[in-house]
Design a protein around this motif. Sequence first.
Motif, PDB file in Angstrom:
ATOM      1  N   THR A 292       0.998  -1.092   0.042  1.00 14.40           N
ATOM      2  CA  THR A 292      -0.099  -0.075  -0.013  1.00 14.40           C
ATOM      3  C   THR A 292       0.935   1.194   0.004  1.00 14.40           C
ATOM      4  O   THR A 292       1.959   1.209   0.613  1.00 14.40           O
ATOM      5  CB  THR A 292      -0.880  -0.011   1.167  1.00 14.40           C
ATOM      6  OG1 THR A 292      -0.417  -0.198   2.317  1.00 14.40           O
ATOM      7  CG2 THR A 292      -1.834  -1.195   1.033  1.00 14.40           C
ATOM      8  N   PRO A 293       0.301   2.170  -0.685  1.00 17.60           N
ATOM      9  CA  PRO A 293       1.276   3.628  -0.749  1.00 17.60           C
ATOM     10  C   PRO A 293       1.466   4.097   0.713  1.00 17.60           C
ATOM     11  O   PRO A 293       0.767   3.924   1.604  1.00 17.60           O
ATOM     12  CB  PRO A 293       0.199   4.558  -1.406  1.00 17.60           C
ATOM     13  CG  PRO A 293      -0.595   3.823  -2.394  1.00 17.60           C
ATOM     14  CD  PRO A 293      -0.549   2.505  -1.308  1.00 17.60           C
ATOM     15  N   LEU A 294       2.771   4.571   0.850  1.00 23.60           N
ATOM     16  CA  LEU A 294       3.287   5.059   2.125  1.00 23.60           C
ATOM     17  C   LEU A 294       2.399   6.152   2.611  1.00 23.60           C
ATOM     18  O   LEU A 294       2.102   7.065   1.766  1.00 23.60           O
ATOM     19  CB  LEU A 294       4.814   5.408   2.092  1.00 23.60           C
ATOM     20  CG  LEU A 294       5.663   4.335   1.726  1.00 23.60           C
ATOM     21  CD1 LEU A 294       7.118   4.959   1.482  1.00 23.60           C
ATOM     22  CD2 LEU A 294       5.739   3.027   2.337  1.00 23.60           C
ATOM     23  N   PHE A 295       2.422   6.470   3.853  1.00 21.75           N
ATOM     24  CA  PHE A 295       1.981   7.262   4.740  1.00 21.75           C
ATOM     25  C   PHE A 295       3.086   8.216   5.375  1.00 21.75           C
ATOM     26  O   PHE A 295       4.019   7.505   5.672  1.00 21.75           O
ATOM     27  CB  PHE A 295       0.766   7.213   5.669  1.00 21.75           C
ATOM     28  CG  PHE A 295      -0.719   7.374   5.155  1.00 21.75           C
ATOM     29  CD1 PHE A 295      -1.004   7.889   3.892  1.00 21.75           C
ATOM     30  CD2 PHE A 295      -1.760   6.772   5.636  1.00 21.75           C
ATOM     31  CE1 PHE A 295      -2.021   7.873   3.197  1.00 21.75           C
ATOM     32  CE2 PHE A 295      -2.935   6.698   5.160  1.00 21.75           C
ATOM     33  CZ  PHE A 295      -3.102   7.331   3.854  1.00 21.75           C
ATOM     34  N   ASP A 301      -3.720  11.274  12.051  1.00 24.69           N
ATOM     35  CA  ASP A 301      -5.046  11.435  12.436  1.00 24.69           C
ATOM     36  C   ASP A 301      -6.008  11.038  11.362  1.00 24.69           C
ATOM     37  O   ASP A 301      -7.033  11.559  11.299  1.00 24.69           O
ATOM     38  CB  ASP A 301      -5.335  12.879  12.812  1.00 24.69           C
ATOM     39  CG  ASP A 301      -4.515  13.274  14.002  1.00 24.69           C
ATOM     40  OD1 ASP A 301      -4.338  12.394  15.045  1.00 24.69           O
ATOM     41  OD2 ASP A 301      -3.791  14.300  13.956  1.00 24.69           O
ATOM     42  N   VAL A 302      -5.560  10.232  10.413  1.00 22.69           N
ATOM     43  CA  VAL A 302      -6.208   9.883   9.252  1.00 22.69           C
ATOM     44  C   VAL A 302      -7.286   8.667   9.931  1.00 22.69           C
ATOM     45  O   VAL A 302      -6.735   7.727  10.301  1.00 22.69           O
ATOM     46  CB  VAL A 302      -5.732   9.367   7.935  1.00 22.69           C
ATOM     47  CG1 VAL A 302      -6.523   8.799   7.151  1.00 22.69           C
ATOM     48  CG2 VAL A 302      -4.983  10.679   7.292  1.00 22.69           C
ATOM     49  N   PRO A 303      -8.517   8.597   9.838  1.00 21.69           N
ATOM     50  CA  PRO A 303      -9.507   7.531  10.399  1.00 21.69           C
ATOM     51  C   PRO A 303      -8.912   6.191   9.538  1.00 21.69           C
ATOM     52  O   PRO A 303      -8.926   6.165   8.444  1.00 21.69           O
ATOM     53  CB  PRO A 303     -10.845   7.772  10.118  1.00 21.69           C
ATOM     54  CG  PRO A 303     -10.720   9.340  10.347  1.00 21.69           C
ATOM     55  CD  PRO A 303      -9.303   9.694   9.387  1.00 21.69           C
ATOM     56  N   LEU A 304      -8.463   5.096  10.485  1.00 20.89           N
ATOM     57  CA  LEU A 304      -8.232   4.035   9.424  1.00 20.89           C
ATOM     58  C   LEU A 304      -9.417   2.916   9.183  1.00 20.89           C
ATOM     59  O   LEU A 304      -9.725   1.885   9.795  1.00 20.89           O
ATOM     60  CB  LEU A 304      -7.206   3.187  10.418  1.00 20.89           C
ATOM     61  CG  LEU A 304      -5.886   3.934  10.670  1.00 20.89           C
ATOM     62  CD1 LEU A 304      -5.021   3.281  11.351  1.00 20.89           C
ATOM     63  CD2 LEU A 304      -5.147   4.123   9.285  1.00 20.89           C
ATOM     64  N   ASP A 305     -10.167   3.561   8.060  1.00 23.04           N
ATOM     65  CA  ASP A 305     -11.218   2.611   7.611  1.00 23.04           C
ATOM     66  C   ASP A 305     -10.970   2.775   6.051  1.00 23.04           C
ATOM     67  O   ASP A 305     -10.094   3.367   5.408  1.00 23.04           O
ATOM     68  CB  ASP A 305     -12.671   3.199   8.104  1.00 23.04           C
ATOM     69  CG  ASP A 305     -12.645   4.641   7.463  1.00 23.04           C
ATOM     70  OD1 ASP A 305     -12.342   4.969   6.739  1.00 23.04           O
ATOM     71  OD2 ASP A 305     -13.571   5.269   8.197  1.00 23.04           O
ATOM     72  N   TYR A 306     -11.869   2.053   5.505  1.00 22.66           N
ATOM     73  CA  TYR A 306     -11.453   1.668   3.919  1.00 22.66           C
ATOM     74  C   TYR A 306     -11.952   3.186   3.234  1.00 22.66           C
ATOM     75  O   TYR A 306     -10.920   3.323   2.278  1.00 22.66           O
ATOM     76  CB  TYR A 306     -12.589   0.754   3.520  1.00 22.66           C
ATOM     77  CG  TYR A 306     -12.391  -0.362   4.026  1.00 22.66           C
ATOM     78  CD1 TYR A 306     -11.354  -1.371   3.690  1.00 22.66           C
ATOM     79  CD2 TYR A 306     -13.143  -1.058   4.766  1.00 22.66           C
ATOM     80  CE1 TYR A 306     -11.050  -2.493   4.089  1.00 22.66           C
ATOM     81  CE2 TYR A 306     -12.705  -2.294   5.738  1.00 22.66           C
ATOM     82  CZ  TYR A 306     -11.918  -3.084   5.090  1.00 22.66           C
ATOM     83  OH  TYR A 306     -11.517  -4.364   5.664  1.00 22.66           O
ATOM     84  N   GLU A 307     -12.786   4.008   3.682  1.00 20.95           N
ATOM     85  CA  GLU A 307     -12.942   5.266   2.728  1.00 20.95           C
ATOM     86  C   GLU A 307     -11.840   6.154   3.025  1.00 20.95           C
ATOM     87  O   GLU A 307     -11.239   6.898   2.188  1.00 20.95           O
ATOM     88  CB  GLU A 307     -14.491   5.745   3.160  1.00 20.95           C
ATOM     89  CG  GLU A 307     -15.429   4.676   2.625  1.00 20.95           C
ATOM     90  CD  GLU A 307     -15.646   3.505   3.217  1.00 20.95           C
ATOM     91  OE1 GLU A 307     -16.178   2.471   2.733  1.00 20.95           O
ATOM     92  OE2 GLU A 307     -15.475   3.389   4.436  1.00 20.95           O
ATOM     93  N   HIS A 312      -7.100   9.528   1.279  1.00 21.42           N
ATOM     94  CA  HIS A 312      -5.724  10.267   1.346  1.00 21.42           C
ATOM     95  C   HIS A 312      -4.754   9.597   0.732  1.00 21.42           C
ATOM     96  O   HIS A 312      -3.641   9.835   0.868  1.00 21.42           O
ATOM     97  CB  HIS A 312      -5.593  10.089   2.946  1.00 21.42           C
ATOM     98  CG  HIS A 312      -6.160  11.062   3.688  1.00 21.42           C
ATOM     99  ND1 HIS A 312      -7.584  10.974   4.242  1.00 21.42           N
ATOM    100  CD2 HIS A 312      -6.141  12.325   4.349  1.00 21.42           C
ATOM    101  CE1 HIS A 312      -8.131  11.780   4.785  1.00 21.42           C
ATOM    102  NE2 HIS A 312      -7.039  13.004   4.826  1.00 21.42           N
ATOM    103  N   GLY A 313      -5.158   8.531  -0.228  1.00 21.86           N
ATOM    104  CA  GLY A 313      -4.180   8.294  -1.291  1.00 21.86           C
ATOM    105  C   GLY A 313      -3.488   6.834  -1.093  1.00 21.86           C
ATOM    106  O   GLY A 313      -2.737   6.431  -1.588  1.00 21.86           O
ATOM    107  N   SER A 314      -4.031   6.074  -0.228  1.00 19.01           N
ATOM    108  CA  SER A 314      -3.718   4.875   0.036  1.00 19.01           C
ATOM    109  C   SER A 314      -4.621   3.578   0.008  1.00 19.01           C
ATOM    110  O   SER A 314      -5.658   4.101  -0.260  1.00 19.01           O
ATOM    111  CB  SER A 314      -2.621   4.867   1.272  1.00 19.01           C
ATOM    112  OG  SER A 314      -1.882   3.384   1.524  1.00 19.01           O
TER     113      SER A 314
END
Length: 442
Positions: A292-295, A301-307, A312-314
């Motif tokens: 998966t693309p790096l963060f 603080d990106v919510p870790l759900d599918y949407e 955010h690009g990953s």
Amino acid sequence: MTLTPVLSKYWNLPNSWTLDTYRAHQGYAALPIAFAMTPDEVIATVKDAGLRGRGGAGFPTGMKWGFIPQGPDPDGTVKPHYLVVNADESEPGTCKDIPLMLASPHSLIEGVIIAAYAIRAAHAFIYVRGEVVPVLRRLQAAAEECYAAGLLGSDILGSGYDLELTVHAGAGAYICGEETALLDSLEGRRGQPRLRPPFPAVAGLYASPTVVNNVESIASVPPILRNGPSWFRAMGTEKSPGFTLYSLSGHVARPGQYEAPLGVTLRELLGYAGGVRAGHELKFWTPGGSSTPLFTAEHLDVPLDYENVMAHGSMLGTKALQIFDDTTCVVRAVLRWTEFYAHESCGKCTPCREGTYWLVQLLTRLEAGLGTPADLDKLLDIADNINGKSFCALGDGAASPIVSSMKYFRDEYIAHLERGGCPFDPARATAWAPTAAGEVIR
């Protein structure tokens, strides 16, 4: 947001893998509930819960079950249905299915029985990586316990439903994590992706209707049956409901499995994991494994759900959160991942077979400081010729860390060229400092 241990709640109990321990904590209590329903009602319940596949793609599980055609073919042929559990966990950084099967194999087997009943299958398979012999033995022992207790075989719990379960050991090929390559391997052929359509739901194992699900997806079904869809939807987000296992590894104080609602952030998970190791700062991380693309720290603080992860690009992928601090050379890390993908490419399609080879050659040259500025554009050009053009997602996975690392850390690639080698080597480190990529956490 607090942790929500469901699948992992009893992992620390003595002999947690035995039938007696599992039954002492509501184990197999979901079976009579399922058998009191019709198969279609079980599928509808899983659909209502909103369970999404935990293997990477996040496809709705109940919808996948509903794709299985019912009744005879147009020519009158009645084909058997099969359930296949993809336990070939091999994505770098991913380690959730193996501890689940080690600590609680019966949670998977109970889910297998329910899922097989729902899709009207009389035979189910669990395809395990051949290298993890302890997991293989534990699953086989758990299956034997179930046969002895009348939970597998003929007339399960007097329901009239029969199910045979086969625990199959793969040969250790990463490509067999791709569902159609897994099916070829299960049939005794070389594991290579199939051309689709037809899809496995129509012509899967032995050219019969087949559902392929991830371990965590299937193990999540019994709690849903026991507690209901509303209970499951009370966790997570509207479009990504429920709980899931996040694997934290790398430069964190307490790496491990953290079961939390979908939508938790890395900042929150790092709070549970003791933060990045003392004296260092977060540099970059993977939200769903190396494919998966790096963060970077700006995505804490990106919510870790599918949407949200996709926005955010990953991709959320397998929720394998690999944490890298400021001592890590991005180019070296990406090179190591790319070497893995080049080694594991099955060679069936040209973009992946040839592209991953040349990516390794370029990255090796760049990491050693022997490349040219033109190599950076050439690297992106080759990645673009692989991404979306290979036979399966392995090519996409190989391109993702390269494209995303160039997006956030192009200056580090350039530093390798200017310094004639890795700037993180002691002889060069004093003259160069990486550009900060957003906020950092200690």
